[in-house]
Scaffold this motif. Structure first.
Motif, PDB file in Angstrom:
ATOM      1  N   GLY A  66      -0.900  -6.744 -17.403  1.00  0.00           N
ATOM      2  CA  GLY A  66      -1.984  -6.253 -16.561  1.00  0.00           C
ATOM      3  C   GLY A  66      -2.283  -4.826 -16.935  1.00  0.00           C
ATOM      4  N   PRO A  67      -3.451  -4.328 -16.555  1.00  0.00           N
ATOM      5  CA  PRO A  67      -3.825  -2.969 -16.944  1.00  0.00           C
ATOM      6  C   PRO A  67      -2.918  -1.922 -16.307  1.00  0.00           C
ATOM      7  N   SER A  68      -2.896  -0.742 -16.917  1.00  0.00           N
ATOM      8  CA  SER A  68      -2.124   0.379 -16.404  1.00  0.00           C
ATOM      9  C   SER A  68      -2.488   0.628 -14.944  1.00  0.00           C
ATOM     10  N   GLY A  69      -1.499   0.864 -14.125  1.00  0.00           N
ATOM     11  CA  GLY A  69      -1.752   1.189 -12.728  1.00  0.00           C
ATOM     12  C   GLY A  69      -1.936  -0.016 -11.819  1.00  0.00           C
ATOM     13  N   CYS A  70      -1.744  -1.236 -12.354  1.00  0.00           N
ATOM     14  CA  CYS A  70      -2.003  -2.418 -11.524  1.00  0.00           C
ATOM     15  C   CYS A  70      -0.796  -2.794 -10.679  1.00  0.00           C
ATOM     16  N   GLY A  71       0.323  -2.078 -10.840  1.00  0.00           N
ATOM     17  CA  GLY A  71       1.460  -2.352  -9.961  1.00  0.00           C
ATOM     18  C   GLY A  71       2.633  -3.042 -10.634  1.00  0.00           C
ATOM     19  N   LYS A  72       2.692  -3.000 -11.972  1.00  0.00           N
ATOM     20  CA  LYS A  72       3.777  -3.697 -12.666  1.00  0.00           C
ATOM     21  C   LYS A  72       5.129  -3.040 -12.375  1.00  0.00           C
ATOM     22  N   SER A  73       5.173  -1.707 -12.406  1.00  0.00           N
ATOM     23  CA  SER A  73       6.447  -1.044 -12.108  1.00  0.00           C
ATOM     24  C   SER A  73       6.822  -1.217 -10.643  1.00  0.00           C
ATOM     25  N   THR A  74       5.812  -1.269  -9.793  1.00  0.00           N
ATOM     26  CA  THR A  74       6.062  -1.534  -8.375  1.00  0.00           C
ATOM     27  C   THR A  74       6.767  -2.883  -8.226  1.00  0.00           C
ATOM     28  N   LEU A  75       6.299  -3.864  -8.993  1.00  0.00           N
ATOM     29  CA  LEU A  75       6.918  -5.190  -8.963  1.00  0.00           C
ATOM     30  C   LEU A  75       8.394  -5.121  -9.357  1.00  0.00           C
ATOM     31  N   THR A  76       8.720  -4.316 -10.400  1.00  0.00           N
ATOM     32  CA  THR A  76      10.135  -4.226 -10.812  1.00  0.00           C
ATOM     33  C   THR A  76      10.969  -3.593  -9.699  1.00  0.00           C
ATOM     34  N   ARG A  77      10.395  -2.623  -8.991  1.00  0.00           N
ATOM     35  CA  ARG A  77      11.149  -1.987  -7.896  1.00  0.00           C
ATOM     36  C   ARG A  77      11.359  -2.952  -6.729  1.00  0.00           C
ATOM     37  N   LEU A  78      10.389  -3.854  -6.528  1.00  0.00           N
ATOM     38  CA  LEU A  78      10.544  -4.861  -5.470  1.00  0.00           C
ATOM     39  C   LEU A  78      11.686  -5.814  -5.803  1.00  0.00           C
ATOM     40  N   PRO A  99      -4.165   6.115   2.104  1.00  0.00           N
ATOM     41  CA  PRO A  99      -3.525   4.879   1.659  1.00  0.00           C
ATOM     42  C   PRO A  99      -4.054   4.403   0.301  1.00  0.00           C
ATOM     43  N   LEU A 100      -3.149   3.945  -0.550  1.00  0.00           N
ATOM     44  CA  LEU A 100      -3.531   3.407  -1.863  1.00  0.00           C
ATOM     45  C   LEU A 100      -3.030   1.965  -1.959  1.00  0.00           C
ATOM     46  N   PRO A 101      -3.931   0.990  -1.662  1.00  0.00           N
ATOM     47  CA  PRO A 101      -3.493  -0.409  -1.786  1.00  0.00           C
ATOM     48  C   PRO A 101      -3.277  -0.749  -3.249  1.00  0.00           C
ATOM     49  N   VAL A 102      -2.093  -1.244  -3.594  1.00  0.00           N
ATOM     50  CA  VAL A 102      -1.763  -1.502  -4.994  1.00  0.00           C
ATOM     51  C   VAL A 102      -1.684  -2.998  -5.275  1.00  0.00           C
ATOM     52  N   LEU A 103      -0.992  -3.710  -4.421  1.00  0.00           N
ATOM     53  CA  LEU A 103      -0.839  -5.150  -4.629  1.00  0.00           C
ATOM     54  C   LEU A 103      -1.422  -5.893  -3.438  1.00  0.00           C
ATOM     55  N   THR A 126       0.861  -1.187   0.000  1.00  0.00           N
ATOM     56  CA  THR A 126       0.000   0.000   0.000  1.00  0.00           C
ATOM     57  C   THR A 126       0.890   1.227   0.000  1.00  0.00           C
ATOM     58  N   TYR A 127       0.687   2.135  -0.979  1.00  0.00           N
ATOM     59  CA  TYR A 127       1.412   3.407  -0.959  1.00  0.00           C
ATOM     60  C   TYR A 127       0.656   4.379  -0.052  1.00  0.00           C
ATOM     61  N   GLN A 128       1.426   5.183   0.692  1.00  0.00           N
ATOM     62  CA  GLN A 128       0.802   6.254   1.477  1.00  0.00           C
ATOM     63  C   GLN A 128       0.824   7.505   0.609  1.00  0.00           C
ATOM     64  N   THR A 129      -0.317   8.018   0.232  1.00  0.00           N
ATOM     65  CA  THR A 129      -0.370   9.193  -0.641  1.00  0.00           C
ATOM     66  C   THR A 129      -1.077  10.337   0.081  1.00  0.00           C
ATOM     67  N   GLN A 130      -1.046  11.518  -0.561  1.00  0.00           N
ATOM     68  CA  GLN A 130      -1.705  12.694   0.026  1.00  0.00           C
ATOM     69  C   GLN A 130      -3.195  12.446   0.225  1.00  0.00           C
TER      70      GLN A 130
HETATM   71  P1  ADP Z   1       1.849   0.076 -13.483  1.00  0.00           P
HETATM   72  O1  ADP Z   1       3.309  -0.027 -13.715  1.00  0.00           O
HETATM   73  O2  ADP Z   1       1.138  -1.251 -13.573  1.00  0.00           O
HETATM   74  O3  ADP Z   1       1.199   1.099 -14.338  1.00  0.00           O
HETATM   75  P2  ADP Z   1       2.642   1.227 -10.928  1.00  0.00           P
HETATM   76  O4  ADP Z   1       3.332   0.192 -10.153  1.00  0.00           O
HETATM   77  O5  ADP Z   1       3.459   2.270 -11.610  1.00  0.00           O
HETATM   78  O6  ADP Z   1       1.635   0.520 -11.961  1.00  0.00           O
HETATM   79  O7  ADP Z   1       1.600   1.992 -10.000  1.00  0.00           O
HETATM   80  C1  ADP Z   1       0.526   1.338  -9.385  1.00  0.00           C
HETATM   81  C2  ADP Z   1      -0.320   2.389  -8.669  1.00  0.00           C
HETATM   82  O8  ADP Z   1       0.433   2.917  -7.599  1.00  0.00           O
HETATM   83  C3  ADP Z   1      -0.718   3.565  -9.540  1.00  0.00           C
HETATM   84  O9  ADP Z   1      -2.006   3.961  -9.140  1.00  0.00           O
HETATM   85  C4  ADP Z   1       0.312   4.614  -9.192  1.00  0.00           C
HETATM   86  O10 ADP Z   1      -0.228   5.908  -9.357  1.00  0.00           O
HETATM   87  C5  ADP Z   1       0.592   4.319  -7.744  1.00  0.00           C
HETATM   88  N1  ADP Z   1       1.975   4.636  -7.351  1.00  0.00           N
HETATM   89  C6  ADP Z   1       3.091   4.176  -7.969  1.00  0.00           C
HETATM   90  N2  ADP Z   1       4.181   4.623  -7.339  1.00  0.00           N
HETATM   91  C7  ADP Z   1       3.757   5.381  -6.318  1.00  0.00           C
HETATM   92  C8  ADP Z   1       4.423   6.124  -5.290  1.00  0.00           C
HETATM   93  N3  ADP Z   1       5.747   6.156  -5.210  1.00  0.00           N
HETATM   94  N4  ADP Z   1       3.646   6.766  -4.398  1.00  0.00           N
HETATM   95  C9  ADP Z   1       2.326   6.723  -4.477  1.00  0.00           C
HETATM   96  N5  ADP Z   1       1.626   6.049  -5.400  1.00  0.00           N
HETATM   97  C10 ADP Z   1       2.345   5.380  -6.315  1.00  0.00           C
END
Ligand code: ADP
Ligand code: ADP
Length: 227
Positions: free
Chosen positions: A40-52, A19-23, A12-16
């Motif tokens: 997976g669709p845009s915003g589903c957490g694929k880039s988050t996975l690469t950072r993990l 909380p934004l649960p992503v995965l 879960t990302y903490q945003t302004q």
């Molecule tokens: P994808 O690569 O599948 O498009 P991301 O992993 O980039 O997805 O992002 C998943 C969700 O998390 C999106 O809604 C994005 O806006 C949000 N998000 C990504 N990185 C951050 C961050 N550092 N802080 C807050 N929200 C984030």
């Protein structure tokens, strides 16, 4: 044994806006030498996975293992290539490809580093372009150079985050062929992020489908080897 093991990861990302649960229930296992696509669709957490996987981020829950060890911090043994290759304009193509060898400790002499970079450039069809600047190359050629840079230090994992997304269809399919050739000559364990199911089936031996909000691993497809 698996090279990558991601088990029941939740994040879960903490945003302004709170909380934004992503995965929520991410499971990925890639054997040594495997090539796994994640769609997976845009915003589903694929880039988050690469950072993990690269150890740039820690999940709230669950486990991320590489080579049988929990990932504790950034790992220089991960190679990455992105949709928009970030190549340094004040360096030649060869100097860009060598860059990771200047950063990651290794025993290669300068001559050996250059030979390795030249070898990779030849595999992707860039012989003759070693001394050009990035801006002198087409988008497809820059992507080829960025692939060489991601592989030059023999990373334990190669992460490709939508590397072909910005290219026209012809150039993209040309690069798919190149990827096959590279994998044959320079075996790697890879994770490919893509929106393109055809691309994932053409390149990978396993396809992981993420969906839902927050996203979880929905399907794992094994792609038969068609030679
Ligand atoms: P994808 O690569 O599948 O498009 P991301 O992993 O980039 O997805 O992002 C998943 C969700 O998390 C999106 O809604 C994005 O806006 C949000 N998000 C990504 N990185 C951050 C961050 N550092 N802080 C807050 N929200 C984030
Ligand atoms: P992607 O190409 O994966 O969809 P995004 O455009 O979602 O990438 O995100 C680009 C960068 O911005 C990422 O590094 C991500 O971590 C960051 N980011 C995305 N959404 C947010 C957000 N809501 N708050 C902070 N950073 C974010």
């Amino acid at each position: 044994a698996n090279l990558i093991d991601i088990k029941e990861v939740r994040h879960t990302y903490q945003t302004q806006n709170g909380p934004l649960p992503v995965l929520d229930g991410l499971n990925v296992s890639v054997p040594e030498g495997g090539f796994c696509a994640v769609v997976g669709p845009s915003g589903c957490g694929k880039s988050t996975l690469t950072r993990l996987i690269a150890g740039l981020m820690k999940p709230d829950h669950g486990e991320v293992w590489l080579h049988g060890e929990p990932v504790k911090g950034p790992r220089s043994t991960v190679g990455m290539a992105f949709q928009n290759p970030v190549l340094l304009e004040w360096r030649t193509i060869l100097q860009n490809v060598i860059l990771p060898l200047e950063i990651v400790p290794n025993k290669l002499s300068r001559k050996e580093q250059e030979d390795r970079a030249r070898h990779l450039l030849s595999l992707v069809g860039l012989t003759g372009f070693e001394d050009k600047r990035p801006s002198e190359l087409s988008g497809g050629m820059r992507q080829r150079a960025s692939l060489c840079r991601a592989l030059v230090h023999k990373p334990e994992v190669l992460i490709l985050d939508e590397p072909f997304g910005a290219l026209d269809a012809f150039t993209r399919e040309d690069l798919w062929q190149t990827m096959h050739r590279v994998k044959e000559k320079e075996p790697f364990t890879g994770v490919l992020i893509t929106h393109d199911l055809r691309e994932s089936i053409f390149l990978a031996d396993q396809v992981i489908v993420l969906s839902g909000r927050p996203a979880r691993t929905q399907y794992v497809l094994d792609v038969p080897d068609t030679g």
